[in-house]
Design a protein around this motif. Structure first.
Motif, PDB file in Angstrom:
ATOM      1  N   UNK A  95      -3.596  -8.404   4.623  1.00 46.73           N
ATOM      2  CA  UNK A  95      -3.944  -6.981   4.410  1.00 46.73           C
ATOM      3  C   UNK A  95      -2.834  -6.080   4.975  1.00 46.73           C
ATOM      4  N   UNK A  96      -2.319  -5.181   4.146  1.00 45.76           N
ATOM      5  CA  UNK A  96      -1.287  -4.248   4.612  1.00 45.76           C
ATOM      6  C   UNK A  96      -1.921  -2.883   4.855  1.00 45.76           C
ATOM      7  N   UNK A  97      -1.295  -2.086   5.724  1.00 46.44           N
ATOM      8  CA  UNK A  97      -1.739  -0.698   5.878  1.00 46.44           C
ATOM      9  C   UNK A  97      -0.795   0.185   5.071  1.00 46.44           C
ATOM     10  N   UNK A  98      -1.384   0.969   4.162  1.00 52.14           N
ATOM     11  CA  UNK A  98      -0.591   1.806   3.261  1.00 52.14           C
ATOM     12  C   UNK A  98      -0.912   3.273   3.550  1.00 52.14           C
ATOM     13  N   UNK A  99       0.111   4.064   3.804  1.00 53.88           N
ATOM     14  CA  UNK A  99      -0.094   5.499   3.968  1.00 53.88           C
ATOM     15  C   UNK A  99       0.245   6.162   2.634  1.00 53.88           C
ATOM     16  N   UNK A 100      -0.681   6.962   2.121  1.00 47.98           N
ATOM     17  CA  UNK A 100      -0.477   7.601   0.815  1.00 47.98           C
ATOM     18  C   UNK A 100      -0.477   9.112   1.020  1.00 47.98           C
ATOM     19  N   UNK A 101       0.701   9.762   0.900  1.00 44.30           N
ATOM     20  CA  UNK A 101       0.678  11.229   0.934  1.00 44.30           C
ATOM     21  C   UNK A 101       0.259  11.703  -0.452  1.00 44.30           C
ATOM     22  N   UNK A 102      -0.528  12.761  -0.508  1.00 43.24           N
ATOM     23  CA  UNK A 102      -1.043  13.220  -1.799  1.00 43.24           C
ATOM     24  C   UNK A 102      -2.160  12.325  -2.320  1.00 43.24           C
ATOM     25  N   UNK A 103      -2.816  11.611  -1.415  1.00 42.28           N
ATOM     26  CA  UNK A 103      -3.836  10.629  -1.809  1.00 42.28           C
ATOM     27  C   UNK A 103      -5.113  11.226  -2.364  1.00 42.28           C
ATOM     28  N   UNK A 104      -5.304  12.548  -2.224  1.00 37.79           N
ATOM     29  CA  UNK A 104      -6.501  13.172  -2.806  1.00 37.79           C
ATOM     30  C   UNK A 104      -6.171  13.846  -4.139  1.00 37.79           C
ATOM     31  N   UNK A 105      -4.980  13.580  -4.647  1.00 38.81           N
ATOM     32  CA  UNK A 105      -4.600  14.148  -5.943  1.00 38.81           C
ATOM     33  C   UNK A 105      -4.985  13.226  -7.087  1.00 38.81           C
ATOM     34  N   UNK A 106      -4.531  13.576  -8.272  1.00 32.79           N
ATOM     35  CA  UNK A 106      -4.850  12.792  -9.477  1.00 32.79           C
ATOM     36  C   UNK A 106      -4.319  11.360  -9.339  1.00 32.79           C
ATOM     37  N   UNK A 107      -2.998  11.187  -9.244  1.00 28.54           N
ATOM     38  CA  UNK A 107      -2.440   9.832  -9.159  1.00 28.54           C
ATOM     39  C   UNK A 107      -2.762   9.187  -7.812  1.00 28.54           C
ATOM     40  N   UNK A 108      -2.660   9.981  -6.740  1.00 30.36           N
ATOM     41  CA  UNK A 108      -2.856   9.430  -5.398  1.00 30.36           C
ATOM     42  C   UNK A 108      -4.236   8.807  -5.222  1.00 30.36           C
ATOM     43  N   UNK A 109      -5.264   9.448  -5.774  1.00 29.04           N
ATOM     44  CA  UNK A 109      -6.615   8.915  -5.583  1.00 29.04           C
ATOM     45  C   UNK A 109      -6.784   7.603  -6.362  1.00 29.04           C
ATOM     46  N   UNK A 126      -5.629  -1.605   3.655  1.00 28.95           N
ATOM     47  CA  UNK A 126      -6.164  -0.462   4.379  1.00 28.95           C
ATOM     48  C   UNK A 126      -5.376   0.760   3.925  1.00 28.95           C
ATOM     49  N   UNK A 127      -6.038   1.909   3.810  1.00 26.20           N
ATOM     50  CA  UNK A 127      -5.360   3.102   3.275  1.00 26.20           C
ATOM     51  C   UNK A 127      -5.546   4.307   4.185  1.00 26.20           C
ATOM     52  N   UNK A 128      -4.415   4.938   4.542  1.00 30.49           N
ATOM     53  CA  UNK A 128      -4.455   6.216   5.254  1.00 30.49           C
ATOM     54  C   UNK A 128      -4.000   7.269   4.249  1.00 30.49           C
ATOM     55  N   UNK A 129      -4.923   8.143   3.887  1.00 32.38           N
ATOM     56  CA  UNK A 129      -4.616   9.177   2.887  1.00 32.38           C
ATOM     57  C   UNK A 129      -4.281  10.475   3.631  1.00 32.38           C
ATOM     58  N   UNK A 130      -3.062  10.973   3.413  1.00 29.18           N
ATOM     59  CA  UNK A 130      -2.628  12.217   4.057  1.00 29.18           C
ATOM     60  C   UNK A 130      -2.564  13.288   2.977  1.00 29.18           C
ATOM     61  N   UNK A 131      -3.414  14.297   3.095  1.00 29.04           N
ATOM     62  CA  UNK A 131      -3.458  15.299   2.022  1.00 29.04           C
ATOM     63  C   UNK A 131      -4.067  16.588   2.560  1.00 29.04           C
ATOM     64  N   UNK A 157      -0.825   6.909  14.563  1.00 28.93           N
ATOM     65  CA  UNK A 157      -0.817   6.117  15.786  1.00 28.93           C
ATOM     66  C   UNK A 157      -1.047   4.636  15.569  1.00 28.93           C
ATOM     67  N   UNK A 158      -0.843   4.146  14.387  1.00 29.28           N
ATOM     68  CA  UNK A 158      -1.110   2.731  14.141  1.00 29.28           C
ATOM     69  C   UNK A 158      -0.012   2.184  13.240  1.00 29.28           C
ATOM     70  N   UNK A 159       0.161   0.876  13.173  1.00 30.08           N
ATOM     71  CA  UNK A 159       1.225   0.320  12.341  1.00 30.08           C
ATOM     72  C   UNK A 159       1.028   0.673  10.867  1.00 30.08           C
ATOM     73  N   UNK A 210      10.622   5.330   8.707  1.00 30.90           N
ATOM     74  CA  UNK A 210      11.671   4.740   9.550  1.00 30.90           C
ATOM     75  C   UNK A 210      11.081   4.246  10.875  1.00 30.90           C
ATOM     76  N   UNK A 211      10.273   5.126  11.489  1.00 34.63           N
ATOM     77  CA  UNK A 211       9.680   4.790  12.783  1.00 34.63           C
ATOM     78  C   UNK A 211       8.818   3.516  12.688  1.00 34.63           C
ATOM     79  N   UNK A 212       8.086   3.404  11.580  1.00 29.10           N
ATOM     80  CA  UNK A 212       7.172   2.261  11.439  1.00 29.10           C
ATOM     81  C   UNK A 212       7.823   1.068  10.757  1.00 29.10           C
ATOM     82  N   UNK A 213       9.107   1.218  10.389  1.00 25.97           N
ATOM     83  CA  UNK A 213       9.818   0.181   9.615  1.00 25.97           C
ATOM     84  C   UNK A 213       9.036  -0.198   8.363  1.00 25.97           C
TER      85      UNK A 213
END
Ligand code: NAD
Length: 315
Positions: A1-15, A27-32, A64-66, A105-108
């Motif tokens: 399981x990977x952790x994926x950060x999605x900016x714009x995750x509440x938009x049309x494509x992002x959702x 796992x998904x972190x949606x930043x929007x 605050x998480x990988x 970059x910070x999270x590689x």
């Protein structure tokens, strides 16, 4: 399981991307900040592997998480939005992309930017290959979007070359499907809304300009394949089948069995005359190609979204 950060995750494509990543067990972190997106697009996702952070990426932000993958989709994308928000659009493309690349970059993390076929502008090469540098009017009303994306691509390559960030650039061609906003001004949602109400279908100019339309599930499959590859140079993802706007209007009338008539309106400034991706690279490097043809995609859009959502509230 990977952790994926999605900016714009509440938009049309992002959702749709969030849905598919979760379906694949990530796992998904949606930043929007919901500037052009909506909680309604992610309302159905109720599981512990999903979190929504209401953050404006124009200011520096941290998690605050990988994080293993960063999908950077946040940006006004419809003409109606970037014409209303020209400075915001430039800032999301510049500051927002800086902050998001810094986070990767910070999270590689592997970083993918959702770029656009608009980097080709009104193209002098047809179909458009990734090697074509484009023909963009920097000072026209669309320049804020096109140049923000061109800058964001340059920034992405600079972070890759100078800072060693593992980056990918996806050039997205017109995409459609459920969760498009009925009044966002793009051709398919506009034509569907008009046809479903038997109202005149408004085609800009004589309708001979062409576009290629990719169904959202094909697009998301291509996006994840590119993110999970080790490719750094831009890759076109879109449907190479090309339609004139008149053909699109006729297909919409046919699928909806509408009584609408086609009417013509003035062409917007700097409207590209042609648009079709050359997807040789995506085929060869990712084994990707679209599977859903236009009429099938239109049918699925109507079925999945429902007529009410496609018609929307009157403006
Ligand atoms: P959208 O407007 O539905 O989604 C964009 C999301 O970004 C929205 O949810 C919005 O609230 C969010 N956002 C905007 N500014 C933000 C900020 N400062 N901070 C945090 N979030 C912010 O658009 P879309 O059609 O889903 O497009 C997604 C991405 O794909 C965009 O980058 C767009 O340029 C690109 N793209 C889309 C298409 C297409 O056909 N839909 C074509 C080419 C490229």
């Amino acid at each position: 399981m990977a952790t994926c950060l999605v900016t714009g995750g509440a938009g049309f494509l992002g959702s749709h991307l969030c849905d598919e990543l979760l379906r694949r067990g990530h796992r998904v972190i949606c930043v929007d900040n919901l500037e052009t997106g909506s909680l309604a697009n992610i309302h159905h996702i109720r599981r512990p592997e999903f979190v929504h952070l209401n953050i404006d990426i124009i200011t520096p932000y941290f998690v605050d998480e990988p994080v293993d993958f960063v999908y950077h989709l946040a940006s006004p994308a419809s003409p109606i939005d970037y014409l209303r928000l020209p400075l915001h659009t430039l800032k999301v493309g510049s500051h927002g992309t800086h902050h998001t690349l810094g986070l990767a970059k910070k999270h590689r993390a592997r970083f993918l930017i959702a770029s656009t076929s608009e980097v080709y502008g009104d193209p002098q090469e047809h179909p458009q290959r990734e090697t074509y540098w484009g023909h963009v009017n920097p000072i026209g009303p669309r320049g804020v979007y096109d140049e923000a994306k061109r800058y964001a691509e340059a920034l992405t390559m600079a972070y890759h070359r100078q800072q060693g960030v593992d980056t990918a650039i996806m050039r997205i061609f017109n995409t459609y499907g459920p969760r498009m906003r009925p009044h966002d001004g793009r051709a398919i949602p506009t034509f569907l809304r008009q046809a479903l109400q038997d109202q005149p279908i408004t085609v800009f100019g004589d309708g001979s300009q062409t576009r290629s339309f990719c169904f959202v599930s094909d697009l998301i499959r291509g996006m994840i394949a590119l993110a999970e590859s080790d490719i750094h140079h831009p890759v076109n993802i879109g449907n190479p089948r090309e339609f004139t706007l008149l053909e699109l209007a006729e297909a919409v009338i046919e699928i909806t069995k509408s009584r609408s008539q086609i009417v013509h309106e003035q062409l917007p400034t700097d409207d590209p005359q042609v648009r079709r991706p050359d997807i040789t690279l995506a085929r060869e490097l990712l084994g990707w190609e679209p599977q859903v043809e236009l009429r099938e995609g239109l049918r699925r859009t109507i079925e999945d979204a429902g007529v009410e959502a496609l018609v929307g509230a009157p403006t």
